[in-house]
Design an enzyme around this catalytic site. Structure first.
Site, PDB file in Angstrom:
ATOM      1  N   GLY A 262       5.708  -2.688  -2.432  1.00 38.98           N
ATOM      2  CA  GLY A 262       5.634  -1.562  -3.513  1.00 38.98           C
ATOM      3  C   GLY A 262       5.669  -0.427  -2.632  1.00 38.98           C
TER       4      GLY A 262
ATOM      5  N   SER B 153       9.748 -11.248  -5.043  1.00 36.66           N
ATOM      6  CA  SER B 153       9.959 -10.533  -3.771  1.00 36.66           C
ATOM      7  C   SER B 153       9.849 -12.000  -2.703  1.00 36.66           C
ATOM      8  CB  SER B 153       9.082  -9.666  -3.288  1.00 36.66           C
ATOM      9  OG  SER B 153       9.290  -8.469  -4.174  1.00 36.66           O
TER      10      SER B 153
ATOM     11  N   ARG C 255     -13.735   0.692  -7.940  1.00 36.13           N
ATOM     12  CA  ARG C 255     -13.994   1.825  -7.508  1.00 36.13           C
ATOM     13  C   ARG C 255     -15.336   2.368  -8.275  1.00 36.13           C
ATOM     14  NH1 ARG C 255      -8.562   4.781  -8.322  1.00 36.13           N
ATOM     15  NH2 ARG C 255      -7.279   4.224  -6.877  1.00 36.13           N
TER      16      ARG C 255
ATOM     17  N   CYS D 147      -5.940   8.881  -5.820  1.00 35.50           N
ATOM     18  CA  CYS D 147      -5.253   9.734  -4.934  1.00 35.50           C
ATOM     19  C   CYS D 147      -5.397  11.057  -5.266  1.00 35.50           C
ATOM     20  CB  CYS D 147      -3.650   9.617  -4.758  1.00 35.50           C
ATOM     21  SG  CYS D 147      -2.918   9.117  -6.550  1.00 35.50           S
TER      22      CYS D 147
ATOM     23  N   LYS E  84     -11.410  10.720 -13.139  1.00 32.25           N
ATOM     24  CA  LYS E  84     -11.580   9.875 -12.016  1.00 32.25           C
ATOM     25  C   LYS E  84     -12.262  11.050 -10.911  1.00 32.25           C
ATOM     26  CE  LYS E  84      -8.153   6.432 -12.583  1.00 32.25           C
ATOM     27  NZ  LYS E  84      -6.793   6.147 -12.347  1.00 32.25           N
TER      28      LYS E  84
ATOM     29  N   ARG F 144       2.116  15.201 -14.395  1.00 32.94           N
ATOM     30  CA  ARG F 144       3.035  14.574 -13.557  1.00 32.94           C
ATOM     31  C   ARG F 144       4.299  15.332 -13.577  1.00 32.94           C
ATOM     32  NH1 ARG F 144       2.065  10.432 -10.793  1.00 32.94           N
ATOM     33  NH2 ARG F 144       1.093   9.216 -12.482  1.00 32.94           N
TER      34      ARG F 144
ATOM     35  N   HIS G 238       1.195  15.080  -3.996  1.00 33.83           N
ATOM     36  CA  HIS G 238       0.413  15.566  -4.938  1.00 33.83           C
ATOM     37  C   HIS G 238      -0.072  17.178  -4.683  1.00 33.83           C
ATOM     38  CE1 HIS G 238       0.723  11.813  -6.922  1.00 33.83           C
ATOM     39  NE2 HIS G 238      -0.491  11.571  -7.183  1.00 33.83           N
TER      40      HIS G 238
HETATM   41  P1  A2P Z   1       6.945  -6.958  -6.490  1.00 36.14           P
HETATM   42  O1  A2P Z   1       7.788  -5.993  -5.669  1.00 36.14           O
HETATM   43  O2  A2P Z   1       7.550  -8.472  -6.088  1.00 36.14           O
HETATM   44  O3  A2P Z   1       7.063  -6.721  -7.946  1.00 36.14           O
HETATM   45  P2  A2P Z   1       4.566  -0.470  -7.184  1.00 36.14           P
HETATM   46  O4  A2P Z   1       3.175   0.194  -7.303  1.00 36.14           O
HETATM   47  O5  A2P Z   1       5.190   0.471  -6.217  1.00 36.14           O
HETATM   48  O6  A2P Z   1       5.264  -0.816  -8.356  1.00 36.14           O
HETATM   49  O7  A2P Z   1       4.302  -1.759  -6.211  1.00 36.14           O
HETATM   50  C1  A2P Z   1       3.533  -2.785  -6.930  1.00 36.14           C
HETATM   51  C2  A2P Z   1       3.396  -3.983  -5.832  1.00 36.14           C
HETATM   52  O8  A2P Z   1       2.906  -4.979  -6.329  1.00 36.14           O
HETATM   53  C3  A2P Z   1       4.796  -4.715  -5.413  1.00 36.14           C
HETATM   54  O9  A2P Z   1       4.705  -5.168  -3.980  1.00 36.14           O
HETATM   55  C4  A2P Z   1       4.722  -5.895  -6.307  1.00 36.14           C
HETATM   56  O10 A2P Z   1       5.634  -6.827  -5.904  1.00 36.14           O
HETATM   57  C5  A2P Z   1       3.379  -6.069  -6.303  1.00 36.14           C
HETATM   58  N1  A2P Z   1       3.190  -6.914  -7.531  1.00 36.14           N
HETATM   59  C6  A2P Z   1       3.122  -6.976  -8.801  1.00 36.14           C
HETATM   60  N2  A2P Z   1       2.896  -7.875  -9.527  1.00 36.14           N
HETATM   61  C7  A2P Z   1       2.574  -8.697  -8.878  1.00 36.14           C
HETATM   62  C8  A2P Z   1       2.013 -10.070  -9.036  1.00 36.14           C
HETATM   63  N3  A2P Z   1       1.742 -10.588 -10.309  1.00 36.14           N
HETATM   64  N4  A2P Z   1       1.738 -10.749  -7.921  1.00 36.14           N
HETATM   65  C9  A2P Z   1       1.932 -10.203  -6.617  1.00 36.14           C
HETATM   66  N5  A2P Z   1       2.043  -8.930  -6.655  1.00 36.14           N
HETATM   67  C10 A2P Z   1       2.518  -8.166  -7.372  1.00 36.14           C
END
Ligand code: A2P
Length: 332
Positions: free
Chosen positions: A14, A42, A101, A130, A214, A236, A243
């Site tokens: 992410g 991923s 939190r 953040c 928050k 946004r 930010h």
């Molecule tokens: P993935 O890239 O495989 O979807 P962002 O905030 O940039 O959208 O990133 C969210 C992060 O959380 C990414 O690394 C995403 O992986 C991961 N993620 C989202 N859903 C799941 C899940 N069900 N299990 C594990 N990781 C997750």
């Protein structure tokens, strides 16, 4: 920390996860082994770390065996479910989501403000919102000097705060508009390119959004200041990264711009950029990919008693997320 640690990043693919990797590398965090976790989508991807490639694994309940420190940034529901599992397996969790939190047993920490609270942890330490973290980088030194009573603020929040898909949405919308193609919306309810949305997070019955509350809720915990009042509008903006927050704060004691500048210039993790006559003030483009937040436009507030107006900006993927999380891990 005296020994090298097995570190896991949950949500490694992410927007924040990728920054966590870079921050660990840059700050020479003592990593003996790195485990990268994300969704099944991923699994098998490879991400660079210290000149090598580390393969991403699917997050599972048995992912945490042998892990010393787990940095979570995969959303609240993942943290709620897997955070306690990681602690049970012996890891210390630094969680970037909002899941814990407001849990009184979980310290909520900006190291420059309340780093000592880390010692109270029972296994999970929460990384603040953040916008709150960036605002407190400037508000905390002013609070120590003058005693803050209440504040009014408006935020100008970058799309990367929403995540990797939102960065892509802004990029695609800008390209579409430049080439006369129709704009596609998926992440935000409205076009974000060349627009501003007074809508960050979900709306509460009060009319504020969760994000807006928050600042007061988390600010009270971090600064150990239960009487703090904060009325915030979160917006946004079509900025990729960093930010900015316009703050008007009222204090208990008489304020002066000279004293405010003095305490802000001396604050760790903060740069004073305040020379309006030469068009010098903090801007997101200048804060992007910088560890330090910036503060400027400091002036006596003309509508408040003992009030100061100022503008603070910072890279929310760093101080608002990855950097703050790694700074916490360094202090564990
Ligand atoms: P993935 O890239 O495989 O979807 P962002 O905030 O940039 O959208 O990133 C969210 C992060 O959380 C990414 O690394 C995403 O992986 C991961 N993620 C989202 N859903 C799941 C899940 N069900 N299990 C594990 N990781 C997750």
């Amino acid at each position: 920390m005296s020994r090298n640690l097995h570190v896991a990043i949950v949500g490694a693919t992410g927007a924040v996860g990728v920054e966590m990797l870079k921050v660990l590398e840059r700050r020479k965090f003592p990593v003996s082994k790195l485990t990268l976790l994300a969704s099944a989508r991923s699994a098998g991807k490879r991400l660079p770390f210290l000149g090598e490639e580390v393969e991403v694994q699917e997050l599972r309940e048995d992912s945490f065996a042998g892990i010393d420190v787990a940095l979570f940034s995969a959303g609240g529901s993942i943290s709620k479910h897997y955070g306690p599992i990681a602690v049970q397996a012996g890891a210390v969790v630094v969680d970037n989501s909002s899941a814990f939190r407001m849990d009184e047993h979980v310290p909520l920490v900006v190291p420059e403000v309340n780093g000592a609270d880390i010692a109270l942890s029972r296994g999970i330490i929460a990384n603040p919102n953040c916008t709150t973290a960036i605002t407190l980088m400037a508000l905390w030194p002013l609070h120590q000097a003058f005693g803050v009573k209440r504040l009014f603020a408006a935020s100008y929040q970058a799309v990367s705060g929403t995540g990797a898909q939102a960065i892509e949405e802004l990029r695609q919308q800008v390209e579409a508009l430049a080439s006369g193609r129709p704009v596609i919306k998926a992440v935000y309810p409205h076009q974000i390119a060349f627009n501003v949305l007074p809508h960050v997070d979900s709306f509460l019955e009060s009319g504020y959004t969760r994000e807006e509350m928050k600042m007061q809720n988390e600010g009270r915990r971090i600064m150990h200041h239960p009487g703090l009042k904060a009325s915030v509008t979160c917006v946004r903006v079509p900025v990729y990264r960093a930010h900015s927050v316009a703050v008007n704060a009222e204090f208990e004691r008489p304020v002066s711009v000279e004293k405010a500048r003095e305490v802000l210039a001396a604050a760790p993790g903060l740069k004073l950029v305040d020379d309006p006559a030469n068009c010098l003030y903090p801007m997101p483009l200048d804060c992007a990919e910088q560890d330090d937040c910036q503060v400027g436009r400091i002036r006596l507030d003309c509508a408040l008693e003992n009030g100061l107006a100022f503008w603070v900006a910072g890279d929310q993927l760093l101080k608002g997320a990855a950097l703050n999380a790694v700074q916490i891990a360094e202090r564990i």
